[in-house]
Motif scaffolding. Structure first.
Motif: not given
Ligand SMILES: [Zn+2]
Length: 364
Positions: A116-137
């Motif tokens: 919940n600190r990764k919605f403004k910015y998340i690096p692609k290499k972060d393991p949470d990246y695909p999940y945060v991005e899919q939620l945002k999409q």
């Protein structure tokens, strides 16, 4: 009634990755080359990004409910998950019950740091990246009228204003044209009529995310990100200190009942019915794991040891049971989908954070 469910694989586990690793095997994979392999390949299921879009017969507002951004907040993700089974009579309900499944399985707030600190910015290499991005999409494509992020916070906000439990959190009392305080206080007042224990009653917690610097971290949270994209958003917080999971789920469902009223989303059965059924819902179905050992299909439903020769390939194919059922390897980084073992590996079959049974692969 249109009901579309998705359990999409995440990008980290593509066919291309599979082929790439297959290429690493000897070019001529003769039986003897296979036999010389000293380890056993293990392939696990990718963790799904699970979402449900449920449209009612008559049109109305769209409410998106997100559970499990913090993996150790069981009331939040179980309450969201209970909504997956309902039908919608009016409006649209989108449910993402386990937005951070890795952390739920680990029963940690953030297995890869605080999601919940990764919605403004998340690096692609972060393991949470695909999940945060899919939620945002999902949010940007469907543009819900409101986003509700469920949490179990610490303590009781009415008793201590710095505590995050038992409250509706708003980022500002008004943001652009969104009357966040008015909506939150309606939910709180109506829900409080149904909460008997005075200690458990709710309040509104305004973090003043954008007009003060007291909670700058909230600008990176899901609700802050939604607001800056012109979508009103709230955090509904039960308390981690409520005595049972049932109490936490009940707090969430009671709050949801009143936000559904505001947005005229009608579900069947009703939230009152779901509240009465929490115990039944929390009672799990039996779990069966389907796996292949060198392409031979196996099923396991309780403790078992698979003795496999070196060079074998063990692949988890499916976990059948209550939603949230999954297989995790013991003492291995939960972000890994593929690994090699030399001696043995124990697998935990879990429903979310709770273990159902173990099984083991032993190299002989
Ligand atoms: Zn939380």
């Amino acid at each position: 009634m249109e009901d579309f469910s998705g359990r999409k694989s995440v990008k980290g586990f593509s066919r291309r990755n599979f082929i790439k690793s297959a290429v690493l095997l000897p070019l001529v994979a003769t039986d003897s080359a296979f036999a010389r392999e000293s380890s056993v390949k293990i392939e696990l299921l990718p963790k799904p990004f699970e979402y449900y879009i449920k449209r009612g017969r008559s049109k109305g507002s769209t409410v998106l409910v997100v559970g499990g951004i913090h993996g150790n907040e069981i009331g939040a993700y179980k309450a969201a998950d209970m909504l997956v089974d309902v039908e919608i009579e009016k409006g649209t309900l989108i449910v993402v019950p386990r937005s951070n499944f890795t952390s739920i399985l680990a029963n940690q707030r953030g297995y890869n740091g605080d999601m919940n600190r990764k919605f403004k910015y998340i690096p692609k290499k972060d393991p949470d990246y695909p999940y945060v991005e899919q939620l945002k999409q999902l949010i940007l494509e469907l543009r819900p009228d409101v986003v509700v992020s469920l949490h179990d916070g610490f303590g009781f906000n009415r008793l201590n204003k710095h505590h995050w439990g038992q409250c509706v959190v708003i980022d500002e009392s008004r943001y652009k044209n969104f009357p966040l305080y008015n909506i939150a206080s309606y939910v709180v007042n109506e829900a409080n009529k149904e909460i008997k224990n005075p200690k458990w009653k709710l309040d509104v917690y305004n973090t003043q995310t954008f007009t003060s610097d007291r909670h700058l971290e909230q600008r990176k949270a899901l609700t802050g990100w939604c607001l800056t994209h012109n979508i009103p958003a709230f955090c509904f917080e039960a308390s981690k200190q409520l005595p049972t999971t049932k109490d936490k789920v009940k707090t969430h469902l009671t709050m949801l009942k009143h936000i559904f009223e505001i947005y005229s989303v009608k579900i069947k059965p009703s939230l009152d019915y779901l509240i009465d059924e929490i115990n039944t819902y929390l009672h799990p179905k039996p779990t069966t794991v389907k796996l292949s050992v060198n392409d031979r299909l196996e099923r396991v439903a309780n403790w078992k040891v698979f003795k496999v020769p070196r060079g074998s390939h063990v692949k988890i194919l499916d976990v059948n049971g209550t939603r949230g059922s999954f297989v995790v390897p013991d003492d291995i980084n939960l972000n890994l989908n593929k690994l090699k073992i030399k001696h043995m590996l124990t697998f935990h079959t879990q429903i979310d954070n709770s273990r159902v049974f173990d099984f083991r692969v032993k190299v002989i």
